[in-house]
Design an enzyme around this catalytic site. Structure first.
Site, mmCIF file in Angstrom:
data_model
loop_
_atom_site.group_PDB
_atom_site.id
_atom_site.type_symbol
_atom_site.label_atom_id
_atom_site.label_comp_id
_atom_site.label_asym_id
_atom_site.label_seq_id
_atom_site.Cartn_x
_atom_site.Cartn_y
_atom_site.Cartn_z
ATOM 1 N N ASP A 98 -8.815 0.170 8.335
ATOM 2 C CA ASP A 98 -8.896 -1.107 7.573
ATOM 3 C C ASP A 98 -9.286 -0.540 6.032
ATOM 4 O O ASP A 98 -10.244 -1.127 5.508
ATOM 5 C CB ASP A 98 -10.010 -2.060 7.979
ATOM 6 C CG ASP A 98 -9.392 -3.028 9.063
ATOM 7 O OD1 ASP A 98 -8.307 -2.945 9.326
ATOM 8 O OD2 ASP A 98 -10.355 -3.302 9.848
ATOM 9 N N ALA A 99 -8.947 0.549 5.786
ATOM 10 C CA ALA A 99 -9.473 0.919 4.448
ATOM 11 C C ALA A 99 -8.126 1.502 3.446
ATOM 12 O O ALA A 99 -8.415 2.277 2.577
ATOM 13 C CB ALA A 99 -10.118 2.313 4.729
#
Length: 327
Positions: free
Chosen positions: A271-272
């Site tokens: 999620d980056a």
């Protein structure tokens, strides 16, 4: 980071990984390309990314004008203290006077001249639509939204298949829709020790990019390298404060006043990846858990479909190591 607006005349005297910055440059005449602009002229779009230099806008504009084309809109972004140039142009042209293959060759010549990192042209009425596969787990609100938008012609893609690690009964709304439209559904059960990524790679090998429509499995670095193309994900905006199971209930119990959703490119870091689109909405003490969850899911649907539409319209470009320019 300051966005610099450049007028074309000023420039004349002197744009796997297509990837939250909004340009303040001139707006287009239309929000999307319309192939009905003229019975003869058809629309095209071109994006360009290279080291900044004098004369780029003039050269790109001349390329279109020299073949009888006309620019409908032009966006430029040159970040402060960073010698890079981004642009996106929408134009119309006569494909008889300027054949599609020649359009690509002419822009490629400019790309080579400036050593462009990215130069892509699309002609929606001629070029094939992007082929995508949708991956999801148990929740199907994002899938349903995308299927309905695709059916209405509002999502410019061809859906090759749907893949899920959850089995669905044949009499459900989703399964009936997929069967009616001839879209294959692949149930690929996964375990903690076996994600069956090789099988998934085989199913998606002919796609242009993947969409994780609430797929709750982590794709490994080997999968991402093996696929080699873009993967777009959606997740709620309750992270990192509310991790683990039932994040919406955690946030509801904590009395948060603002919820959101983020659509981003998938990288090996969870999620980056570079952000494509984000949306937020207020909640209050008047919301119960049901309305709270409904608002969160609605944001996820809107955010994901807007990100995919922007990607297909060549509005998303990589910026730096982990950012995007979104025209």
């Amino acid at each position: 980071m300051m966005i610099m607006r450049r007028i074309i005349s000023e420039r004349a005297s002197g744009f796997s990984k297509n990837l939250i910055l909004k340009s303040s440059a001139s707006r287009f005449h239309g929000e999307s390309l319309d192939s009905s602009v003229s019975p003869v002229l058809i629309p095209g779009v071109h994006v360009f990314h290279c080291q900044d230099a004098v004369g780029i806008v003039a050269k790109l504009s001349d390329c279109i004008a020299a073949k009888g084309g006309n620019i409908l809109g032009y966006d430029v972004f040159v970040p402060e203290n960073n010698n890079v140039f981004y642009s996106r142009s929408e134009f119309i042209f006569d494909p008889v006077k300027w054949p599609r293959h020649q359009v690509g060759e002419d822009f490629e010549a400019i790309a080579q001249r400036y050593g462009a990192m990215n130069s892509v042209v699309r002609v929606p009425s001629i070029d094939p639509k992007y082929k995508i596969a949708l991956l999801l787990s148990k929740q199907d609100h994002c899938l349903v939204e995308m299927l309905h938008r695709w059916q209405d012609g509002k999502l410019p893609v061809d859906i090759t298949c749907v893949i899920s690690n959850h089995e669905r009964a044949s009499n459900t709304h989703v399964m009936r829709f997929l069967e009616r439209h001839g879209i294959p559904y692949h149930y690929v059960a996964t375990t903690k020790d076996n994600k069956r990524e090789d099988e998934i790679l085989e199913l998606v090998k002919d796609t242009d990019f993947l969409v994780l429509a609430r797929y709750m499995q982590i794709l490994s670095g080997n999968f991402l390298k093996g696929y080699g193309k873009d993967v777009i994900n959606i997740h709620h905006g309750l992270l990192p404060s509310f991790k683990g199971g039932y994040p919406a209930k955690q946030a509801f119990d904590a009395g948060v006043k603002l919820i959101g959703a983020t659509s981003h490119f998938v990288t090996e870091e969870l999620d980056a990846g570079p952000i494509i689109e984000q949306m937020v909405e207020s909640v209050s003490h008047r919301d119960n858990l049901r309305s709270f969850v409904q608002k969160s899911e609605d944001l996820e649907k809107k955010c994901l479909t807007k990100a995919i539409k922007s990607y297909c319209e060549l509005r998303v470009l990589p910026y730096g190591t982990n950012k995007t320019v979104v025209f």
